[in-house]
Design a protein around this motif. Structure first.
Motif, PDB file in Angstrom:
ATOM      1  N   TRP A  77      39.337 -13.925  10.121  1.00  0.00           N
ATOM      2  CA  TRP A  77      38.156 -13.760   9.261  1.00  0.00           C
ATOM      3  C   TRP A  77      37.318 -15.034   9.285  1.00  0.00           C
ATOM      4  O   TRP A  77      37.770 -16.091   9.712  1.00  0.00           O
ATOM      5  CB  TRP A  77      38.579 -13.418   7.833  1.00  0.00           C
ATOM      6  N   VAL A  78      36.097 -14.887   8.809  1.00  0.00           N
ATOM      7  CA  VAL A  78      35.171 -16.016   8.770  1.00  0.00           C
ATOM      8  C   VAL A  78      34.496 -16.063   7.400  1.00  0.00           C
ATOM      9  O   VAL A  78      34.246 -15.016   6.795  1.00  0.00           O
ATOM     10  CB  VAL A  78      34.124 -15.907   9.905  1.00  0.00           C
ATOM     11  N   ALA A  79      34.245 -17.268   6.903  1.00  0.00           N
ATOM     12  CA  ALA A  79      33.498 -17.467   5.662  1.00  0.00           C
ATOM     13  C   ALA A  79      32.096 -17.929   6.036  1.00  0.00           C
ATOM     14  O   ALA A  79      31.930 -18.817   6.870  1.00  0.00           O
ATOM     15  CB  ALA A  79      34.188 -18.512   4.788  1.00  0.00           C
ATOM     16  N   LEU A  80      31.086 -17.296   5.428  1.00  0.00           N
ATOM     17  CA  LEU A  80      29.692 -17.583   5.758  1.00  0.00           C
ATOM     18  C   LEU A  80      28.917 -17.974   4.516  1.00  0.00           C
ATOM     19  O   LEU A  80      29.181 -17.475   3.424  1.00  0.00           O
ATOM     20  CB  LEU A  80      29.037 -16.339   6.381  1.00  0.00           C
ATOM     21  N   ASP A  81      27.945 -18.860   4.709  1.00  0.00           N
ATOM     22  CA  ASP A  81      27.077 -19.300   3.626  1.00  0.00           C
ATOM     23  C   ASP A  81      25.646 -18.997   4.057  1.00  0.00           C
ATOM     24  O   ASP A  81      25.144 -19.587   5.010  1.00  0.00           O
ATOM     25  CB  ASP A  81      27.275 -20.797   3.388  1.00  0.00           C
ATOM     26  N   ALA A  82      24.992 -18.073   3.357  1.00  0.00           N
ATOM     27  CA  ALA A  82      23.636 -17.647   3.719  1.00  0.00           C
ATOM     28  C   ALA A  82      22.617 -18.306   2.801  1.00  0.00           C
ATOM     29  O   ALA A  82      22.728 -18.192   1.582  1.00  0.00           O
ATOM     30  CB  ALA A  82      23.511 -16.133   3.621  1.00  0.00           C
ATOM     31  N   PRO A  83      21.617 -18.987   3.375  1.00  0.00           N
ATOM     32  CA  PRO A  83      20.562 -19.581   2.546  1.00  0.00           C
ATOM     33  C   PRO A  83      19.852 -18.545   1.674  1.00  0.00           C
ATOM     34  O   PRO A  83      19.393 -18.864   0.585  1.00  0.00           O
ATOM     35  CB  PRO A  83      19.595 -20.185   3.573  1.00  0.00           C
ATOM     36  N   SER A  84      19.806 -17.288   2.123  1.00  0.00           N
ATOM     37  CA  SER A  84      19.136 -16.235   1.355  1.00  0.00           C
ATOM     38  C   SER A  84      19.951 -15.792   0.142  1.00  0.00           C
ATOM     39  O   SER A  84      19.456 -15.074  -0.718  1.00  0.00           O
ATOM     40  CB  SER A  84      18.849 -15.030   2.253  1.00  0.00           C
TER      41      SER A  84
END
Length: 201
Positions: A77-84
């Motif tokens: 799995w991957v953890a993502l941080d979205a500016p939106s």
């Protein structure tokens, strides 16, 4: 004099053939190395990139797209941080990722050998990430691969599935707010939006 030139020509020709053969072997070795590179390794390299550049764009199996920085990579799995989405993060199993768009420089960089990681990081599975969300009681928005979206709180996480108490998005999990329960297979998940921070690696 002619013999010296003849031998010089032979040496040059032999050197050129050796150089061509070595280049071919290097190319074949690189092809073999690339054939063994996993999506996980490429995501690890994206986690190492400098911030402030164009964020990679993730396409998910539910048809959604999200421009986001990779903040952590688990076993599957991957953890993502979205500016939106400044107050939320996304946790996605590799099976939920349909593709990743990125600038050419990042594409090439992501194909380089990934740095060595601790054996513990190699064992942090999607189930581990979800059990951390159970412990935190974080409200989530579950995006399924079939396009359906469910909001609620994860009550329990098993080996290949989790229990979701369904309630209004952003509302605390209280018995009177729960409208139903779902058992969801990990394989059906495209991504999970987490209100707050995802598990830290």
């Amino acid at each position: 004099m002619r013999w010296e030139r003849f031998f010089d020509d032979l040496e040059d020709q032999l050197a050129s053939e050796w150089e061509a053969e070595r280049a071919a072997l290097d190319t074949e070795a690189e092809r073999l190395r690339l054939s063994r590179v996993s999506l996980r390794e490429r995501l690890l390299m994206l986690a190492e990139r400098e911030r402030g550049m164009t964020a990679p764009t993730f396409d998910f199996t539910d048809g959604g797209t999200l421009a986001a920085e990779v903040t952590g990579v688990g076993a599957d799995w991957v953890a993502l941080d979205a500016p939106s989405q400044p107050r939320a993060a996304v946790v996605a199993p590799f099976t939920g990722i349909a593709g990743v768009g990125m600038p050419h420089a990042d594409l090439l960089r992501s194909a380089r050998p990934a740095p060595a990681r601790s054996p513990l990081a190699e064992r942090l599975t999607f189930g581990f990430a979800l059990r951390d969300l159970v412990r935190r009681r974080s409200p989530v928005m579950v995006h399924l691969s079939n396009g359906r979206t469910l909001s609620g709180t994860i009550d329990r996480a098993g080996a290949d599935h989790f229990d979701l108490a369904v309630h209004e998005q952003g509302a605390p999990r209280r018995a009177e707010a729960v409208s139903g329960y779902r058992v969801i297979a990990f394989a059906a998940v495209s991504r999970i939006r987490v209100d707050g921070r995802p598990p830290v690696l």
